[in-house]
Design a protein around this motif. Structure first.
Motif, mmCIF file in Angstrom:
data_model
loop_
_atom_site.group_PDB
_atom_site.id
_atom_site.type_symbol
_atom_site.label_atom_id
_atom_site.label_comp_id
_atom_site.label_asym_id
_atom_site.label_seq_id
_atom_site.Cartn_x
_atom_site.Cartn_y
_atom_site.Cartn_z
ATOM 1 N N GLN A 1 0.833 -1.208 0.000
ATOM 2 C CA GLN A 1 0.000 0.000 0.000
ATOM 3 C C GLN A 1 0.865 1.253 0.000
ATOM 4 O OE1 GLN A 1 -2.700 -0.404 3.353
ATOM 5 N NE2 GLN A 1 -4.349 0.345 2.080
ATOM 6 N N ALA A 2 1.901 1.260 0.823
ATOM 7 C CA ALA A 2 2.790 2.424 0.907
ATOM 8 C C ALA A 2 3.527 2.632 -0.413
ATOM 9 C CB ALA A 2 3.782 2.241 2.051
ATOM 10 N N ARG A 3 3.974 1.551 -1.049
ATOM 11 C CA ARG A 3 4.665 1.682 -2.334
ATOM 12 C C ARG A 3 3.723 2.247 -3.400
ATOM 13 N NH1 ARG A 3 7.182 -3.185 -0.557
ATOM 14 N NH2 ARG A 3 5.617 -4.445 -1.615
ATOM 15 N N ARG A 4 2.468 1.753 -3.427
ATOM 16 C CA ARG A 4 1.503 2.268 -4.403
ATOM 17 C C ARG A 4 1.239 3.751 -4.154
ATOM 18 N NH1 ARG A 4 -1.755 -2.550 -3.378
ATOM 19 N NH2 ARG A 4 -3.191 -1.173 -2.321
ATOM 20 N N LYS A 5 1.114 4.132 -2.891
ATOM 21 C CA LYS A 5 0.848 5.533 -2.552
ATOM 22 C C LYS A 5 2.016 6.409 -2.990
ATOM 23 C CE LYS A 5 -0.230 8.591 1.256
ATOM 24 N NZ LYS A 5 -0.345 8.746 2.698
ATOM 25 N N THR A 6 3.241 5.960 -2.743
ATOM 26 C CA THR A 6 4.422 6.732 -3.122
ATOM 27 C C THR A 6 4.488 6.897 -4.638
ATOM 28 O OG1 THR A 6 5.610 5.965 -1.179
ATOM 29 C CG2 THR A 6 6.935 6.860 -2.960
ATOM 30 N N ARG A 7 4.239 5.810 -5.384
ATOM 31 C CA ARG A 7 4.248 5.893 -6.848
ATOM 32 C C ARG A 7 3.166 6.852 -7.333
ATOM 33 N NH1 ARG A 7 5.419 0.084 -6.700
ATOM 34 N NH2 ARG A 7 3.184 -0.281 -6.717
ATOM 35 N N ALA A 8 1.988 6.782 -6.724
ATOM 36 C CA ALA A 8 0.884 7.655 -7.130
ATOM 37 C C ALA A 8 1.215 9.114 -6.843
ATOM 38 C CB ALA A 8 -0.401 7.242 -6.422
ATOM 39 N N GLU A 9 1.836 9.379 -5.709
ATOM 40 C CA GLU A 9 2.199 10.756 -5.366
ATOM 41 C C GLU A 9 3.214 11.303 -6.363
ATOM 42 O OE1 GLU A 9 3.528 10.334 -1.344
ATOM 43 O OE2 GLU A 9 1.501 10.531 -0.523
ATOM 44 N N ARG A 10 4.174 10.456 -6.774
ATOM 45 C CA ARG A 10 5.171 10.905 -7.747
ATOM 46 C C ARG A 10 4.550 11.183 -9.101
ATOM 47 N NH1 ARG A 10 9.889 6.683 -6.567
ATOM 48 N NH2 ARG A 10 8.046 5.430 -6.674
ATOM 49 N N SER A 11 3.536 10.387 -9.475
ATOM 50 C CA SER A 11 2.913 10.581 -10.787
ATOM 51 C C SER A 11 1.766 11.577 -10.751
ATOM 52 C CB SER A 11 2.407 9.229 -11.322
ATOM 53 O OG SER A 11 1.352 8.764 -10.522
ATOM 54 N N GLY A 12 1.379 12.023 -9.551
ATOM 55 C CA GLY A 12 0.330 13.013 -9.421
ATOM 56 C C GLY A 12 -1.072 12.446 -9.492
ATOM 57 N N THR A 13 -1.217 11.118 -9.324
ATOM 58 C CA THR A 13 -2.546 10.511 -9.346
ATOM 59 C C THR A 13 -2.939 10.109 -7.931
ATOM 60 O OG1 THR A 13 -1.656 8.301 -9.681
ATOM 61 C CG2 THR A 13 -2.186 9.590 -11.659
ATOM 62 N N ASP A 14 -4.199 9.767 -7.772
ATOM 63 C CA ASP A 14 -4.660 9.280 -6.467
ATOM 64 C C ASP A 14 -4.202 7.859 -6.269
ATOM 65 O OD1 ASP A 14 -5.936 11.611 -5.813
ATOM 66 O OD2 ASP A 14 -7.849 10.987 -6.707
#
Length: 122
Positions: free
Chosen positions: A104-117
């Motif tokens: 979950q944390a990895r997905r959140k970090t990737r999403a934050e970097r790409s600007g998506t939810d």
């Protein structure tokens, strides 16, 4: 300053490691700390790092860890205790929950970097 460097580190990147298993031993001159990772599929741990500390530094590390754990528990709540009779089984038993939270944390970090939810949960 970039994300990869820390002041006073001469511009070198600090490489972080991960361990969810460790062993501690000692002799008359030093404490030996072995760190590794549990392979949940095989139910075994693989040791990949060893640190040797003098007795004074081992005691200092113990005090710093005790203080840090107390601060963590004050901020985030109690940490689940491990079974004294089989620490490896304790790690294996908590591993699926840890893996779910880590993903979950990895997905959140990737999403934050790409600007998506970030996706919520599987």
């Amino acid at each position: 300053m970039t994300d990869e460097t820390v002041p006073g580190n001469n511009g070198r990147m600090i490489v972080a490691g991960y361990a969810n298993y460790f062993e501690v031993g000692h002799n008359a001159y030093e404490f030996l700390l072995d760190f590794g990772q549990v392979d949940p599929q095989r139910g075994k741990a693989v040791i990949n790092r060893r640190f040797a500390l003098g007795p004074t530094h081992a005691k200092l590390l113990m005090r710093l860890m005790t203080r840090s754990v107390a601060e963590f528990e004050q901020e985030f709540g109690p940490i689940a205790d491990v079974r004294d009779d089989d620490p490896l089984a304790s790690v294996l038993n908590c591993s699926p929950e840890f893996e779910r939270r880590a993903e979950q944390a990895r997905r959140k970090t990737r999403a934050e970097r790409s600007g998506t939810d970030a996706p919520t949960d599987r």
